[in-house]
Structure formats: C-alpha cells, structure tokens
Design a protein around this motif. Sequence first.
Motif, PDB file in Angstrom:
ATOM      1  N   CYS A 185     -24.192 -32.733  73.417  1.00  0.00           N
ATOM      2  CA  CYS A 185     -23.805 -31.465  74.027  1.00  0.00           C
ATOM      3  C   CYS A 185     -22.287 -31.356  74.044  1.00  0.00           C
ATOM      4  O   CYS A 185     -21.578 -32.321  73.803  1.00  0.00           O
ATOM      5  CB  CYS A 185     -24.344 -31.355  75.451  1.00  0.00           C
ATOM      6  N   GLY A 186     -21.833 -30.149  74.338  1.00  0.00           N
ATOM      7  CA  GLY A 186     -20.414 -29.908  74.502  1.00  0.00           C
ATOM      8  C   GLY A 186     -20.118 -29.595  75.954  1.00  0.00           C
ATOM      9  O   GLY A 186     -20.831 -28.806  76.584  1.00  0.00           O
ATOM     10  N   ILE A 187     -19.076 -30.198  76.495  1.00  0.00           N
ATOM     11  CA  ILE A 187     -18.692 -30.009  77.888  1.00  0.00           C
ATOM     12  C   ILE A 187     -17.325 -29.340  77.951  1.00  0.00           C
ATOM     13  O   ILE A 187     -16.409 -29.722  77.213  1.00  0.00           O
ATOM     14  CB  ILE A 187     -18.639 -31.355  78.639  1.00  0.00           C
ATOM     15  N   HIS A 188     -17.202 -28.363  78.847  1.00  0.00           N
ATOM     16  CA  HIS A 188     -15.893 -27.765  79.128  1.00  0.00           C
ATOM     17  C   HIS A 188     -15.883 -27.335  80.591  1.00  0.00           C
ATOM     18  O   HIS A 188     -16.670 -26.476  81.004  1.00  0.00           O
ATOM     19  CB  HIS A 188     -15.636 -26.555  78.222  1.00  0.00           C
ATOM     20  N   VAL A 189     -15.015 -27.957  81.374  1.00  0.00           N
ATOM     21  CA  VAL A 189     -14.914 -27.660  82.804  1.00  0.00           C
ATOM     22  C   VAL A 189     -13.459 -27.414  83.149  1.00  0.00           C
ATOM     23  O   VAL A 189     -12.585 -28.220  82.798  1.00  0.00           O
ATOM     24  CB  VAL A 189     -15.462 -28.828  83.657  1.00  0.00           C
ATOM     25  N   SER A 190     -13.197 -26.291  83.812  1.00  0.00           N
ATOM     26  CA  SER A 190     -11.823 -25.980  84.208  1.00  0.00           C
ATOM     27  C   SER A 190     -11.746 -25.781  85.708  1.00  0.00           C
ATOM     28  O   SER A 190     -12.658 -25.240  86.333  1.00  0.00           O
ATOM     29  CB  SER A 190     -11.311 -24.728  83.489  1.00  0.00           C
ATOM     30  N   LEU A 191     -10.653 -26.234  86.270  1.00  0.00           N
ATOM     31  CA  LEU A 191     -10.349 -26.064  87.688  1.00  0.00           C
ATOM     32  C   LEU A 191      -9.042 -25.280  87.761  1.00  0.00           C
ATOM     33  O   LEU A 191      -7.996 -25.762  87.328  1.00  0.00           O
ATOM     34  CB  LEU A 191     -10.196 -27.429  88.348  1.00  0.00           C
ATOM     35  N   SER A 192      -9.119 -24.056  88.247  1.00  0.00           N
ATOM     36  CA  SER A 192      -7.960 -23.172  88.194  1.00  0.00           C
ATOM     37  C   SER A 192      -8.025 -22.176  89.340  1.00  0.00           C
ATOM     38  O   SER A 192      -8.994 -22.126  90.098  1.00  0.00           O
ATOM     39  CB  SER A 192      -7.919 -22.433  86.846  1.00  0.00           C
ATOM     40  N   SER A 193      -6.993 -21.363  89.455  1.00  0.00           N
ATOM     41  CA  SER A 193      -6.929 -20.394  90.549  1.00  0.00           C
ATOM     42  C   SER A 193      -7.855 -19.211  90.333  1.00  0.00           C
ATOM     43  O   SER A 193      -8.136 -18.459  91.256  1.00  0.00           O
ATOM     44  CB  SER A 193      -5.481 -19.897  90.724  1.00  0.00           C
ATOM     45  N   ALA A 194      -8.340 -19.022  89.098  1.00  0.00           N
ATOM     46  CA  ALA A 194      -9.259 -17.933  88.774  1.00  0.00           C
ATOM     47  C   ALA A 194     -10.160 -18.397  87.640  1.00  0.00           C
ATOM     48  O   ALA A 194      -9.834 -19.353  86.932  1.00  0.00           O
ATOM     49  CB  ALA A 194      -8.480 -16.681  88.359  1.00  0.00           C
TER      50      ALA A 194
ATOM     51  N   THR B  34     -15.013 -23.614  86.718  1.00  0.00           N
ATOM     52  CA  THR B  34     -15.805 -22.957  85.686  1.00  0.00           C
ATOM     53  C   THR B  34     -16.433 -24.035  84.813  1.00  0.00           C
ATOM     54  O   THR B  34     -15.739 -24.782  84.123  1.00  0.00           O
ATOM     55  CB  THR B  34     -14.932 -22.029  84.825  1.00  0.00           C
ATOM     56  N   PHE B  35     -17.756 -24.133  84.872  1.00  0.00           N
ATOM     57  CA  PHE B  35     -18.501 -25.138  84.111  1.00  0.00           C
ATOM     58  C   PHE B  35     -19.147 -24.476  82.898  1.00  0.00           C
ATOM     59  O   PHE B  35     -19.877 -23.487  83.037  1.00  0.00           O
ATOM     60  CB  PHE B  35     -19.605 -25.759  84.976  1.00  0.00           C
ATOM     61  N   SER B  36     -18.912 -25.040  81.718  1.00  0.00           N
ATOM     62  CA  SER B  36     -19.537 -24.539  80.495  1.00  0.00           C
ATOM     63  C   SER B  36     -20.154 -25.715  79.745  1.00  0.00           C
ATOM     64  O   SER B  36     -19.567 -26.800  79.679  1.00  0.00           O
ATOM     65  CB  SER B  36     -18.519 -23.832  79.604  1.00  0.00           C
ATOM     66  N   SER B  37     -21.340 -25.476  79.186  1.00  0.00           N
ATOM     67  CA  SER B  37     -22.020 -26.521  78.413  1.00  0.00           C
ATOM     68  C   SER B  37     -22.742 -25.897  77.233  1.00  0.00           C
ATOM     69  O   SER B  37     -23.299 -24.795  77.344  1.00  0.00           O
ATOM     70  CB  SER B  37     -23.041 -27.276  79.269  1.00  0.00           C
ATOM     71  N   THR B  38     -22.719 -26.602  76.118  1.00  0.00           N
ATOM     72  CA  THR B  38     -23.588 -26.259  74.998  1.00  0.00           C
ATOM     73  C   THR B  38     -24.584 -27.401  74.816  1.00  0.00           C
ATOM     74  O   THR B  38     -24.313 -28.542  75.193  1.00  0.00           O
ATOM     75  CB  THR B  38     -22.788 -26.046  73.704  1.00  0.00           C
ATOM     76  N   VAL B  39     -25.746 -27.088  74.231  1.00  0.00           N
ATOM     77  CA  VAL B  39     -26.839 -28.059  74.203  1.00  0.00           C
ATOM     78  C   VAL B  39     -27.385 -28.242  72.786  1.00  0.00           C
ATOM     79  O   VAL B  39     -27.665 -27.259  72.081  1.00  0.00           O
ATOM     80  CB  VAL B  39     -27.991 -27.605  75.134  1.00  0.00           C
ATOM     81  N   LEU B  40     -27.519 -29.500  72.390  1.00  0.00           N
ATOM     82  CA  LEU B  40     -28.301 -29.899  71.217  1.00  0.00           C
ATOM     83  C   LEU B  40     -29.518 -30.624  71.770  1.00  0.00           C
ATOM     84  O   LEU B  40     -29.416 -31.745  72.260  1.00  0.00           O
ATOM     85  CB  LEU B  40     -27.489 -30.814  70.303  1.00  0.00           C
ATOM     86  N   ALA B  41     -30.675 -29.973  71.761  1.00  0.00           N
ATOM     87  CA  ALA B  41     -31.864 -30.469  72.458  1.00  0.00           C
ATOM     88  C   ALA B  41     -32.546 -31.585  71.669  1.00  0.00           C
ATOM     89  O   ALA B  41     -33.077 -31.354  70.584  1.00  0.00           O
ATOM     90  CB  ALA B  41     -32.837 -29.320  72.700  1.00  0.00           C
ATOM     91  N   LEU B  42     -32.539 -32.791  72.245  1.00  0.00           N
ATOM     92  CA  LEU B  42     -33.153 -33.941  71.583  1.00  0.00           C
ATOM     93  C   LEU B  42     -34.050 -34.760  72.504  1.00  0.00           C
ATOM     94  O   LEU B  42     -34.645 -35.741  72.064  1.00  0.00           O
ATOM     95  CB  LEU B  42     -32.053 -34.864  71.017  1.00  0.00           C
ATOM     96  N   ARG B  43     -34.134 -34.386  73.774  1.00  0.00           N
ATOM     97  CA  ARG B  43     -34.951 -35.156  74.718  1.00  0.00           C
ATOM     98  C   ARG B  43     -35.892 -34.235  75.474  1.00  0.00           C
ATOM     99  O   ARG B  43     -35.529 -33.128  75.875  1.00  0.00           O
ATOM    100  CB  ARG B  43     -34.056 -35.891  75.730  1.00  0.00           C
TER     101      ARG B  43
ATOM    102  N   GLY C 256      -0.998 -25.761  87.233  1.00  0.00           N
ATOM    103  CA  GLY C 256      -1.873 -26.595  88.045  1.00  0.00           C
ATOM    104  C   GLY C 256      -3.287 -26.680  87.536  1.00  0.00           C
ATOM    105  O   GLY C 256      -4.127 -27.343  88.142  1.00  0.00           O
ATOM    106  N   ASP C 257      -3.594 -26.028  86.415  1.00  0.00           N
ATOM    107  CA  ASP C 257      -4.950 -26.059  85.872  1.00  0.00           C
ATOM    108  C   ASP C 257      -5.326 -27.476  85.436  1.00  0.00           C
ATOM    109  O   ASP C 257      -4.501 -28.232  84.901  1.00  0.00           O
ATOM    110  CB  ASP C 257      -5.072 -25.124  84.669  1.00  0.00           C
ATOM    111  N   LEU C 258      -6.575 -27.809  85.654  1.00  0.00           N
ATOM    112  CA  LEU C 258      -7.161 -29.049  85.162  1.00  0.00           C
ATOM    113  C   LEU C 258      -8.313 -28.678  84.246  1.00  0.00           C
ATOM    114  O   LEU C 258      -9.169 -27.873  84.624  1.00  0.00           O
ATOM    115  CB  LEU C 258      -7.667 -29.906  86.324  1.00  0.00           C
TER     116      LEU C 258
END
Length: 555
Positions: free
Chosen positions: A2-11, A47-56, A159-161
């Motif tokens: 899968c692909g993970i993308h998580v950001s912590l920001s003011s908006a 903001t949590f984002s995920s993409t999925v390659l379904a194998l299980r 300050g974004d993470l």
Amino acid sequence: MCGIHVSLSSAPRDIPEAVKTCLRNRGPDFLGQTVCSNDASLAHCLTFSSTVLALRGDHLARQPLVSPDGRTILCWNGEAWRLDGHRIEGNDGEAIHDLLTKASASDASSRQDAILNVLRAIEGPFAFVYYDKSMEKLFFGRDRLGRRSLMLAQDGISGDLVISSIAEACDLRWKEVEADRIYVVDLGPGSPVSAALLRQPVKHEWLAEEHIDFVSSIGRFNKALPSDNSALASTSPSVAMLKDRLLDSLRLRVLHIPPPPLASPTSVRLAILFSGGLDCTVLARLTHDLLEAEAEIDLINVAFENPRVVARLKKEANGEPVDFYEACPDRITGRKSFAELEAVCPGRAFRFLAVNVPFTDTVAHRRQVISLIYPHNTEMDLSIAYALYFAARARGVAVGTDGLMGAPYESPVRVLLSGLGADELFGGYRRHSVAFSRKGYPGLVDELLLDVSQLSTRNLGRDDRVMAHCGKEVRFPYLDECLVKWAMETPAWEKCDFENGEDANGIEAGKRVLRLLALELGMRGVAQEKKRAIQFGARTARMECGRVKGTTLLS
C-alpha cells in the motif's frame, strides 16, 4: 502493498498530483482519505491517505482503517505474517487495527504500553502510521529489518509534518524513517501548533525488555569458535534445518495469493526475480514443492543494452551479428538454471521471462527511477535500481524450454520473490572469505555479525519504492524473522566453513549450507554457481561512462 501519506498541518493538506500518482501505482485497488481535526485550541489537523494493493483476505480492506467511533486510525503497508508467533488469517491490516483499537481502550496509565506491545508482536515486513485520538498521539515506524519504505519531512517554517511511503520532492527535508525504533509524536493540549509539530518524536525500543546483546531486536548472534575442523556435508544437521525453515517462510509467502484482476483461476500468481544464481533458484525449486501442480511460476530475468559493453562486443565480433542481451552474465546463468529447474521439476510450468532493456528505455526512465530511490543518490544506487525497476515492470518475451524466444509477454503477477538476505546470513560475499583469510573464524564472525546488524540500515526502503511503483509487492523469504533468528544462532562453521575450501563436488565455502541444500535438491550446477552482483550480472553498472565510480553522486 500500500501507499501511505499522512500530513499534520494547520489545515487539510492536498497531496501533490505527482505523489498521488506514485501512491496509486503502489496501491491501484483503492485510494482513501480521512481528515481528523483535534481540539480547536490546538489548531491543527491530520490528513490520512492510503492506497491499497489487495493481497490478503477475501475482500478489499479499504484504508485508512478507522474505528467505528473514529477514535483510532491506521494506515498500514505490509504483511503481518505472525503475531506473537501465530499466523494471522484473513486481512492482516484489519486484524492489527482491531488489536490496536482494543489496546487503546486500556486504562489510561497502560494504554501506550498496550499499543507498543501489539506493534512489537508483529512479524513481517511493514510500515505504519497509527493515531489514537484519546491520547492525542501519533505512532509510526517500519519493521525491524526495514523491508518497507517510510519517509519523513518536517518543514521548519510552516511546521508541517509529512510521513509518506515516497518523498514529495528531492530536497534535504526528506529522510527515511529509521527501522530501529517505534516513533511517537505527542500532540497533547497546551502547545501551539508549531511547537507541537516540530517536537522530536520519542523513540521506543522494539523490545519491551532490555536485551543489549540482541541483533536487530531479533535474537543473539552466536560468536562461538570451532574446537576442531568439521567439514559441512549434505548430511549436516544445518542443511536439513535450513530447508525446514526456508519452507516455513515460503509457505507464508507463496500460498493463498489471490489471483490478479481479470485473471483466470489457473493463471500465474507468483514471479521470482531470477538471475539464475543460487539464492533465487533455491527459492524457485522449493516453491515448486509447495504450489499446486497446475500453478505457473514466472522467472523474471533482466538484461540491459550497455553501450560501453556493446561497443566492446561488436569490436570482438569483427562485424558478425551479436546478441548483447543474450551475452549478459545473468541471461547466460538464468537460462542454465532454468534448464536445470525444468529437469528436476517435471510437469511444473515455469515461464522464463526475458526482459531486454534498450538503452533508450533506460534513459527515458532515468528521472523517474532517481526520484523513487531518493534520498539514495549514487551511481551504484541507480544501477541496482534500474535492474529492480525493469524486472518489476515484467515486460519482455517468454522463452520456451527449447531456448527459443516466444511471444511478447507481460506478467500479470502482483507478488515477487527476492533472494536478498542470503549472502548476509550465510557468508556469500567476497569480504567474508577475505575476513577469514586474514583473521580466521574470529574475523569471519565479526564480519557476519556486522552484516546482520546492518540489515535494517541497508537499502530495502529504496528497493521497495522502486518495485512497488510497478504495482508489485516484493517478498523476502530469507529475511523471515524466524529464519534470521535461526541463522544468527547457528555457528559460523555450520553455514560457511572457509577452512575447508572448495569440496570434491566443486561446492565453494561461501554459503556452503545453502549450496549443499541446492545439491540435495538435485541442482548441482546451481550449487556450483559463483556469486555476482546484480549491477554486473544485468550490466547496468557504468552504462554511460566507464570511469564513473559507484560512489559518484547523481547529477
């Protein structure tokens, strides 16, 4: 995968389109996003984002995984093969999230330890980001051996993470998350957003208790020295033990793979990165023993048009036609080992996929590959990545058992097996024989210990980014935690007995235990095969200028 993308920001933060495309390539089955805002006084959101390659499992588990009450969120990229030593059935991401959610319901005083203990109990390759809203804490990390990619960037101005499977840009902010710890960011009340975001994550050990002599948080390395000279043989206990553990590892990784989309029930589901060398061919041979008789197995073999080598071959041919792909060392070895597999595995439908890469294709994909391997940025990184990238694309020509080229073929598989790790565990590099020649077994033990202890800091994150971009999940049977633990606990002379040199069967000392297993499996030619680095076997090294060193930085 899968692909993970998580950001912590003011908006809420949008993902750059180029990054979103790369994330979709990693997980083409689904793209999901969840926005979580904390207490208004903290003025920040996740903001949590995920993409999925379904194998299980038997269904598509959509991510991010969110608890019914919205208190816990998990972005999961990996394969949890075991939990506390027991195999996880069904979808592993959902199973892990359920356990984390239950841990989050523990008493406030023990909640964090309960969460950490769930994560510590996982065996397998993974990267994750987990949020507990009640604690206002963000957990993230990679498995002990770093087999999945996870990147981190902190912006000192905004300050974004951002935590992501891939870097958004090739700049100095981005670095790979180290695989030696579980990381926790405290987002509790009372801190302005900039202070909260720039606070350094707290590191928590993979092991709950102190084991200072454990290597990679897996087990103790056996530093014992032999009392006498005992040569390894096919009947040595370590050969049978290796076979058993390798079969256990392969069962987890090759059985119950769902069919690719639009594939028939009997279509191929598995491919092996196949140079024809010892490590990958043993995997192919043992996989034959595990899969149903009608299952096909693709063997992906890459060869490159290297202008520097082509010029030399043409000169040596004196005007005669020359097939520079077939002259590649890995192509020669691959065909030879393919023929041996066919002989010892009658009835198995192995498909040898010859991936021939023209120099124009290499140039065309150069910028893409460089962006994927970042922050790795040397000529050697690029040479290795080229071979993995084009192998994972799996576009070439199917070769029959008669050696003749067939029709163009693109493998539909989504799971690749790699033989990586065998050299580090069983003494397959030249430096291992050099260490023995200089200092005997004490020198060899030190060198093997160094290699195993550095597995988590090697290049597995780089390799994951390159191959996952092609919608493939690469699995490493030799890096199964149980197998690695056994290899560490096994004395050096029961893996590679350099004091005895090459034996009567032409079996050299490096990785002797694995070579003897190949011999026991009926593959004498494979057992005698010499070690060769991928960039030289596929001829991706020094493609444009013979004087460029592997350590030269990319421009």
